[in-house]
Motif scaffolding. Structure first.
Motif, PDB file in Angstrom:
ATOM      1  N   PHE A 194       6.277  -4.050   9.488  1.00  0.00           N
ATOM      2  CA  PHE A 194       5.088  -3.224   9.260  1.00  0.00           C
ATOM      3  C   PHE A 194       4.861  -2.342  10.485  1.00  0.00           C
ATOM      4  CE2 PHE A 194       0.190  -3.320   9.370  1.00  0.00           C
ATOM      5  CZ  PHE A 194       0.075  -2.201   8.541  1.00  0.00           C
ATOM      6  N   ILE A 195       4.954  -1.030  10.306  1.00  0.00           N
ATOM      7  CA  ILE A 195       4.759  -0.106  11.426  1.00  0.00           C
ATOM      8  C   ILE A 195       3.792   1.003  11.028  1.00  0.00           C
ATOM      9  CG2 ILE A 195       7.040  -0.522  12.410  1.00  0.00           C
ATOM     10  CD1 ILE A 195       7.881   2.230  11.268  1.00  0.00           C
ATOM     11  N   GLY A 196       3.278   1.702  12.039  1.00  0.00           N
ATOM     12  CA  GLY A 196       2.402   2.850  11.819  1.00  0.00           C
ATOM     13  C   GLY A 196       2.883   4.025  12.640  1.00  0.00           C
ATOM     14  N   ASN A 197       2.104   5.090  12.624  1.00  0.00           N
ATOM     15  CA  ASN A 197       2.491   6.307  13.350  1.00  0.00           C
ATOM     16  C   ASN A 197       2.525   6.108  14.855  1.00  0.00           C
ATOM     17  OD1 ASN A 197       2.644   7.756  10.937  1.00  0.00           O
ATOM     18  ND2 ASN A 197       0.485   8.355  11.025  1.00  0.00           N
ATOM     19  N   THR A 198       1.752   5.150  15.344  1.00  0.00           N
ATOM     20  CA  THR A 198       1.635   4.974  16.794  1.00  0.00           C
ATOM     21  C   THR A 198       2.030   3.563  17.237  1.00  0.00           C
ATOM     22  OG1 THR A 198      -0.704   4.402  16.548  1.00  0.00           O
ATOM     23  CG2 THR A 198      -0.188   6.707  16.986  1.00  0.00           C
ATOM     24  N   SER A 199       2.880   2.884  16.473  1.00  0.00           N
ATOM     25  CA  SER A 199       3.309   1.534  16.864  1.00  0.00           C
ATOM     26  C   SER A 199       3.969   1.577  18.241  1.00  0.00           C
ATOM     27  CB  SER A 199       4.284   0.964  15.825  1.00  0.00           C
ATOM     28  OG  SER A 199       3.623   0.715  14.607  1.00  0.00           O
ATOM     29  N   MET A 200       3.578   0.656  19.109  1.00  0.00           N
ATOM     30  CA  MET A 200       4.014   0.663  20.493  1.00  0.00           C
ATOM     31  C   MET A 200       5.465   0.219  20.631  1.00  0.00           C
ATOM     32  SD  MET A 200       3.208   1.318  23.614  1.00  0.00           S
ATOM     33  CE  MET A 200       1.435   1.544  23.403  1.00  0.00           C
ATOM     34  N   THR A 250      -5.106   0.204   7.174  1.00  0.00           N
ATOM     35  CA  THR A 250      -4.160  -0.322   8.154  1.00  0.00           C
ATOM     36  C   THR A 250      -4.312  -1.829   8.298  1.00  0.00           C
ATOM     37  OG1 THR A 250      -4.153   1.761   9.386  1.00  0.00           O
ATOM     38  CG2 THR A 250      -3.403  -0.194  10.553  1.00  0.00           C
ATOM     39  N   ILE A 251      -5.529  -2.300   8.407  1.00  0.00           N
ATOM     40  CA  ILE A 251      -5.760  -3.745   8.563  1.00  0.00           C
ATOM     41  C   ILE A 251      -5.206  -4.513   7.366  1.00  0.00           C
ATOM     42  CG2 ILE A 251      -7.557  -5.527   8.550  1.00  0.00           C
ATOM     43  CD1 ILE A 251      -7.169  -4.331  11.269  1.00  0.00           C
ATOM     44  N   HIS A 252      -5.347  -3.957   6.184  1.00  0.00           N
ATOM     45  CA  HIS A 252      -4.916  -4.656   4.960  1.00  0.00           C
ATOM     46  C   HIS A 252      -3.529  -4.233   4.483  1.00  0.00           C
ATOM     47  CE1 HIS A 252      -8.675  -6.829   4.177  1.00  0.00           C
ATOM     48  NE2 HIS A 252      -9.298  -5.768   4.645  1.00  0.00           N
ATOM     49  N   GLY A 253      -2.858  -3.372   5.240  1.00  0.00           N
ATOM     50  CA  GLY A 253      -1.502  -2.981   4.872  1.00  0.00           C
ATOM     51  C   GLY A 253      -1.433  -2.210   3.570  1.00  0.00           C
ATOM     52  N   LEU A 254      -2.376  -1.302   3.363  1.00  0.00           N
ATOM     53  CA  LEU A 254      -2.427  -0.519   2.129  1.00  0.00           C
ATOM     54  C   LEU A 254      -2.194   0.954   2.425  1.00  0.00           C
ATOM     55  CD1 LEU A 254      -5.662  -2.183   0.685  1.00  0.00           C
ATOM     56  CD2 LEU A 254      -3.284  -2.759   0.112  1.00  0.00           C
ATOM     57  N   GLY A 255      -2.015   1.740   1.394  1.00  0.00           N
ATOM     58  CA  GLY A 255      -1.924   3.184   1.558  1.00  0.00           C
ATOM     59  C   GLY A 255      -0.512   3.688   1.826  1.00  0.00           C
ATOM     60  N   LYS A 256      -0.423   4.885   2.405  1.00  0.00           N
ATOM     61  CA  LYS A 256       0.860   5.544   2.631  1.00  0.00           C
ATOM     62  C   LYS A 256       1.635   4.871   3.755  1.00  0.00           C
ATOM     63  CE  LYS A 256      -0.554  10.100   0.965  1.00  0.00           C
ATOM     64  NZ  LYS A 256      -0.689  11.544   1.304  1.00  0.00           N
ATOM     65  N   ALA A 257       2.950   4.812   3.584  1.00  0.00           N
ATOM     66  CA  ALA A 257       3.824   4.207   4.587  1.00  0.00           C
ATOM     67  C   ALA A 257       4.137   5.206   5.688  1.00  0.00           C
ATOM     68  CB  ALA A 257       5.111   3.725   3.933  1.00  0.00           C
ATOM     69  N   TRP A 264       4.775   4.477  -0.202  1.00  0.00           N
ATOM     70  CA  TRP A 264       3.628   3.567  -0.088  1.00  0.00           C
ATOM     71  C   TRP A 264       4.040   2.268   0.583  1.00  0.00           C
ATOM     72  CZ3 TRP A 264      -0.747   5.955  -1.149  1.00  0.00           C
ATOM     73  CH2 TRP A 264      -0.735   7.030  -2.056  1.00  0.00           C
ATOM     74  N   ARG A 265       3.099   1.646   1.256  1.00  0.00           N
ATOM     75  CA  ARG A 265       3.377   0.359   1.872  1.00  0.00           C
ATOM     76  C   ARG A 265       3.584  -0.712   0.810  1.00  0.00           C
ATOM     77  NH1 ARG A 265      -1.351   1.587   6.162  1.00  0.00           N
ATOM     78  NH2 ARG A 265      -0.067   2.439   7.845  1.00  0.00           N
ATOM     79  N   GLY A 266       4.453  -1.668   1.138  1.00  0.00           N
ATOM     80  CA  GLY A 266       4.746  -2.738   0.207  1.00  0.00           C
ATOM     81  C   GLY A 266       3.647  -3.779   0.156  1.00  0.00           C
ATOM     82  N   THR A 335      -8.298   2.731   0.032  1.00  0.00           N
ATOM     83  CA  THR A 335      -7.830   2.051  -1.169  1.00  0.00           C
ATOM     84  C   THR A 335      -8.876   1.056  -1.669  1.00  0.00           C
ATOM     85  OG1 THR A 335      -5.623   2.272  -0.263  1.00  0.00           O
ATOM     86  CG2 THR A 335      -5.870   0.754  -2.102  1.00  0.00           C
ATOM     87  N   GLU A 336      -8.899   0.823  -2.953  1.00  0.00           N
ATOM     88  CA  GLU A 336      -9.802  -0.112  -3.617  1.00  0.00           C
ATOM     89  C   GLU A 336     -11.274   0.297  -3.474  1.00  0.00           C
ATOM     90  OE1 GLU A 336      -9.025  -4.039  -2.264  1.00  0.00           O
ATOM     91  OE2 GLU A 336      -6.969  -4.065  -2.992  1.00  0.00           O
TER      92      GLU A 336
END
Length: 461
Positions: A194-200, A250-257, A264-266, A335-336
């Protein structure tokens, strides 16, 4: 007397040639974590890959290497010099009684040669090994699985365009242990679930945990937790970790990957899954959807370390909760059908809130480690945010562009927080460089625009 004799033993560190400014604070922090102390009399050439340290015991040297990602190896130093003659003379003066336990007839050994900034032929290496025949080796050579490994290390300077014929420094020592450089690859963001745009970056994440002196059973908190990259390194060192973030998705791992070719995130892309990936789920306390600028924690000292990377407004916008009276444009839908109203969050306010929170909620001697974005033409040390309860430990720069950088700030709580100190430093002029909405973002993109214009002009010539 025994302690004094042990203190005379010197060790050689072989360091990685990256993140040069981060190396000394990491080594200093880890030595203090192991119960040692860094001496100002150490033989340190800051840009060199070879440092000579006085360490009280081999056990402490091994403890240091179990944590560091900036150092490759540590050796018990038997001799060194600026020439081969000086090295041999130094070795002949090394106490024989300290050598003999590792040179017995029933032991096995090998000698390894490491050169920095130069490559030697095999014939040259053999010649250098043969020149050490005056040492009282009695054991048998075993190249595959020796009991003891000795290293000849040669330093040819740091300029690849001006390599001297002979080394400028030579060292000989007994190998003790390797550092944790393999963590950089095994925890690589490229392999992370699980990564994001700014993962360290994994290396920097471990450096931050080391600057914070994270140890087993600590409680570590990240108020801008994102995808939890900074929690992973602390959990690896045995700390219990938690965080907050204003972004529900982000906290719930939802939305665009954030990954290329993934829309989309899995269903199992979240912070908990990241820790589970590395066998660290037992250290995960929780991550909450919350605004770091608003109080959600009970008063008192809760955390052993706070490690974070606040948003700068480049790839992630700095936000906090707003009110329904604010402009409709600021209303976002997650989401939701979760709604929240966000408002601008100035960089000056981010750091003011962060330091105040750390002063109130860190345990005594607990550390705050965070990134501070800098517009380099305007930088002076005076703009580093301060708090009367926090002592500045280190300040290291990582370049982002020719005109911008970010500085890794490490602070330690040295004084108990009192409510009357809450706003005692609000009017300090050091916060002025961050006043104004997205000032760093504007300066950052102003520099990018100028650079692109210059490149286009140069290409037209």
């Amino acid at each position: 007397m025994a302690l004094a004799a042990a203190a005379l033993r010197r060790y050689l560190l072989l360091l990685a040639q990256e993140h040069l400014e981060f190396r000394l604070p990491e080594i200093t922090s880890l030595l203090s974590l192991c119960g040692g102390q860094f001496s100002g009399e150490q033989e340190i050439r800051v840009n060199s890959p070879f440092w000579i340290l006085n360490i009280p015991s081999e056990e402490m040297a091994r403890g240091l290497m179990k944590r560091t990602v900036c150092a490759k190896s540590v050796f018990e130093l038997w001799g060194h010099g600026r020439s081969a003659g000086e090295l041999y003379a130094s070795l002949k003066n090394y106490p024989t009684d300290k050598m003999l336990p590792y040179l017995q007839s029933d032991s096995t050994y090998k000698i390894h040669i490491h050169t920095f900034n130069k490559t030697l032929t095999q014939a040259q290496k053999i010649k250098k090994i043969d020149a050490l025949e005056f040492l009282p080796f009695k054991g048998k050579v075993n190249l595959k699985n020796p009991e003891h490994i000795f290293w000849i290390l040669e330093d040819y300077g740091t300029n690849p365009n001006d390599v001297p014929e002979e080394p400028i420094h030579l060292y000989f020592g007994r190998w003790i242990a390797d550092g944790q450089r393999e963590l950089i690859e095994s925890y690589s963001v490229k392999k992370r679930h699980f990564i994001g745009n700014t993962s360290m970056d994994a290396c920097l994440s471990f450096i931050m945990a080391n600057h914070a002196r994270v140890k087993p059973n600590d409680v570590v908190y990240d108020p801008f937790v994102g995808t939890g990259g900074l929690l992973i390194s602390s959990a690896h060192f045995g700390a219990y970790v938690c965080g907050t973030d204003i972004d529900y998705n982000t906290i719930h791992g939802l939305g665009k990957a954030s990954r290329k070719n993934q829309k989309w995130r899995g269903p199992d892309e979240n912070i908990r899954a990241n820790l589970r990936q590395y066998g660290l789920e037992k250290y995960y306390l929780d991550a909450l959807v919350a605004d770091s600028s608003r109080p959600i924690w009970r008063k008192g000292m809760l955390f052993d370390a706070i490690i974070t990377d606040p948003p700068y407004g480049i790839r992630e916008a700095p936000r906090r909760m707003g009110s329904q009276k604010e402009t409709v444009k600021s209303v976002e839908r997650s989401t939701e059908n979760h709604f929240f109203v966000s408002s601008s969050y100035h960089l000056s306010d981010i750091f003011f809130d962060l330091l105040k929170f750390a002063a109130e909620h860190l345990v005594m001697e607990g550390r705050l480690v965070y990134w501070l974005p800098i517009y380099r033409p305007e930088y002076t040390e005076e703009i580093i945010p301060r708090h009367p309860c926090l002592k500045l430990i280190s300040n290291c720069e990582q370049m982002l562009s020719s005109h911008t950088s970010r500085r890794l700030i490490t602070m330690e709580k040295v004084k108990e927080f009192k409510d009357q100190e809450e706003n005692s430093y609000m009017l300090d002029g050091q916060y002025m460089p961050y006043r104004g909405h997205n000032s760093f973002r504007e300066k950052y993109f102003s520099g990018v625009t100028k650079r692109i214009a210059k490149e286009e002009k140069d290409n037209q010539k």
